[in-house]
Design a protein around this motif. Structure first.
Motif, mmCIF file in Angstrom:
data_model
loop_
_atom_site.group_PDB
_atom_site.id
_atom_site.type_symbol
_atom_site.label_atom_id
_atom_site.label_comp_id
_atom_site.label_asym_id
_atom_site.label_seq_id
_atom_site.Cartn_x
_atom_site.Cartn_y
_atom_site.Cartn_z
ATOM 1 N N ARG A 220 -45.882 22.907 8.048
ATOM 2 C CA ARG A 220 -44.912 23.150 9.121
ATOM 3 C C ARG A 220 -45.528 23.788 10.352
ATOM 4 N N TYR A 243 -40.156 22.877 5.032
ATOM 5 C CA TYR A 243 -40.341 22.912 6.481
ATOM 6 C C TYR A 243 -39.765 24.173 7.097
ATOM 7 N N ASN A 252 -37.865 25.989 11.622
ATOM 8 C CA ASN A 252 -38.117 24.779 10.861
ATOM 9 C C ASN A 252 -39.175 23.941 11.572
ATOM 10 N N GLY A 253 -40.273 23.689 10.875
ATOM 11 C CA GLY A 253 -41.422 23.014 11.467
ATOM 12 C C GLY A 253 -41.098 21.677 12.088
ATOM 13 N N TRP A 254 -40.314 20.893 11.407
ATOM 14 C CA TRP A 254 -40.119 19.580 12.014
ATOM 15 C C TRP A 254 -39.091 19.616 13.129
#
Length: 584
Positions: A220, A243, A252-254
């Motif tokens: 992430r 994530y 949240n990474g995405w």
DNA sequence: CGGACAAGCTGA
DNA sequence: CAGCTTGTCCGG
């Protein structure tokens, strides 16, 4: 003169400093510096340059230039993330900074020009992906369409190889590829390099990523990679909860990567066998052909336990047959320990804590309260009998029972165990599905625990668990056995028919009726000062609770929710805010 | 966060 | 009233 944000979480505030002449050519927005602050030296980031001095403040010079930091666009993105997840900017700038000091981007040689594509325009594939095995048979149309859209959610079967999508992204130029775990990223990176791609690992190859001309792959955190000219973003298994950062602010990474793609006007592709409802609202859904999807899910054996003899416990006839077959089987039960609930065999009373009345679990030879931890010897508190029967077995207990059923040693895996057992039959919590591969079958001993847990995302999470199991057994080649008393649940219907869309439809209706995401957005506010903060929130958001010390804040969308959270003064350190809580 | 400083508590 | 703890404030 520059404006500096100190790397001190509690100081979410900037200070101005003079730039000594000898530093001026190394200082720009993003540069990591050391500054004097309140009698000590702290690290910080330049977040603005060419600042006009405020009158009447005597400025200190920068103490030192530490090295390269995130590019200006990422500094700006950190500001957005601070708003979006209600956290201090420094957290995000830290996530975007190199782990070790980077003094020069030299020594990170750019890749050979033949692999530097990214001239933009139409969609020519780069060097053709060498397909090893038969899993790369997505049609080119699906891939082409995915990258032709700004935001695509591509539903692929669990056994689909994401490499073709990653290669397609890399052909467009400097792409950002996110995976839920660092291990998956490392694996993908090796395969990309084998394919002849110039690829950088996050966070290890920070300087190489910053130099450009590479595809960046990572978990992430790679969402923060300093890619100079982003060409595309791919998030693999975008539904995966990994994530989301567990610590607050739980970004949240995405979502971060998707925002980057939006800002740069480049395509963002989210891949998943079971896209979340929120992702479907975010982007356009593309699916593999019905035939391809059906071929990519394993056969799922739903064992209806409604009429089984309760004395058969967690072991239906079909399960017993499966574990005795000699095949490699993982039995999944999300309960650790030996026994989580016991009753007296003589009087029938439940084993409860004498102090607080909560259920007592078995721990070694004795009992321990699951709420307050009080320990006592293993006997009935009502009648004194020493015979207790197990009502709800945990993993360790199941190991013993299965060993008796199979007549051979059975391994155990939980989040804590380090060694991977080499026995054909293994019992474990969900963690086992992340640690094992190439199994013949996965058996969920009590799937109702996943289906019926009182969390609004329970169904999605249960389907994700089945998708995870499907991958571990190698797609169509393997088997999944599910023991349940809700055999016609939409989650099971969706998995059995290899059609996650069936769950989407049912779940959307439910969420809309209850006013839950994706129709609304939520934040969880907890901690000692939560009541104060919740009370001062504007009326544009709805307050629900408290449940213990937890409140839920609901709003129609993130812009309203995050504006509301940003508008209230936060009593420092005494309140925890989680935007988009995974469980609630 | 961590230093400075003020206000409150304790014991001789 | 010194000596110490606890709380609040603030940083260029």
């Amino acid at each position: 003169m520059v404006r500096v944000l100190p790397d001190v979480a509690a100081i979410d505030r900037c200070f101005d400093y003079l730039v000594p002449d000898e530093m001026s050519d190394q200082v720009r927005v993003g540069t990591i510096v050391r500054v004097a602050l309140h009698g000590r030296r702290v690290r910080g980031w330049v977040v603005e340059d060419d600042v006009t001095p405020a009158p009447g403040v005597r400025l200190q010079p920068l103490a030192k230039v530490t090295g390269w930091g995130p590019p200006a666009a990422i500094v700006d993105l950190a500001g957005w993330a601070a708003w979006r997840w209600a956290g201090p900017r420094a957290t995000f700038l830290r996530a975007a900074s190199p782990r070790r000091r980077v003094v020069s981007l030299m020594g990170a040689p750019p890749p050979p020009p033949s692999l530097r594509s990214g001239q933009g325009g139409s969609f020519p594939y780069g060097p053709p992906a060498v397909s090893a095995g038969g899993s790369t048979n997505h049609n080119q149309e699906l891939i082409g369409e995915a990258f032709a859209n700004e935001r695509s959610v591509v539903r692929v079967p669990p056994d689909a190889d994401p490499l073709v999508f990653v290669s397609a992204a890399a052909s467009l130029g400097d792409a950002l590829v996110l995976t839920p775990s660092a291990a998956q990223a490392a694996h993908l990176l090796r395969r990309l390099r084998r394919e002849g791609r110039a690829a950088a690992a996050w966070p290890h190859d920070w300087a190489r990523a910053a130099a450009g001309g590479v595809v960046v792959v990572g978990g992430r955190g790679a969402a923060w990679a300093p890619v100079p000219t982003l060409a595309a973003v791919v998030a693999i298994d975008a539904h995966d909860e990994a994530y989301q950062e567990e610590r607050t602010p739980s970004w949240n990474g995405w979502h971060v990567a998707a925002e980057r793609a939006r800002r740069d006007g480049v395509p963002c592709v989210a891949l998943s066998p079971c896209p979340t409802l929120e992702s479907l609202r975010w982007g356009r859904l593309l699916t593999a052909s019905r035939a391809r999807e059906r071929a990519g899910w394993p056969s799922i054996d739903v064992v209806d336990r409604r009429n089984d003899d309760p004395r058969s416990g967690l072991y239906s006839e079909r399960l017993v047959k499966l574990v005795r077959s000699g095949r490699r089987v993982a039995c999944i039960l999300n309960r650790k320990g030996r026994a989580r609930l016991l009753a007296c065999a003589a009087c029938g009373g439940l084993a409860r804590c004498e102090r607080c009345g909560a259920a007592a679990e078995q721990l070694g030879e004795g009992l321990r309260c699951r709420a307050c931890g009080l320990e006592r010897p293993s006997l009935c508190a009502v009648c004194g009998s020493q015979r207790l029967k197990v009502l709800r077995a945990g993993v360790s207990r199941v190991v013993e029972e299965l060993e008796a059923l199979v007549g051979a040693s059975v391994g155990e895996i939980t989040g804590q165990t380090t060694a991977t057992p080499d026995t054909p039959v293994v019992v474990g919590t969900e963690a086992a599905l992340h640690r094992l591969d190439e199994l013949d079958a996965v058996a969920f001993l009590d799937f109702d625990q996943e289906l019926l847990v009182p969390r609004f995302r329970a169904s999605e999470q249960a389907l994700a668990l089945l998708a995870r199991a499907a991958r571990v057994v190698g797609g169509r080649r393997g088997n999944i056995l599910v023991q349940t008393r809700v055999p016609d649940h939409e989650v099971l219907e969706a998995a059995v028919h290899a059609d996650p869309g069936r769950l989407t439809i049912a779940e959307l209706a439910r969420r809309e009726a209850l006013g839950l995401p994706p129709y609304t957005v939520l934040a969880e506010v907890s901690g000692p000062d939560a009541p104060t903060m919740v009370a001062s929130l504007p009326s544009s958001v709805e307050r629900m609770g408290p449940d213990g010390d937890r409140w839920l804040v609901r709003a129609p969308d993130h812009s309203i929710l995050c504006d509301a959270l940003a508008s209230v003064a936060r009593p420092r350190g005494r309140v925890r805010v989680v935007v988009d809580p995974a469980r609630s």
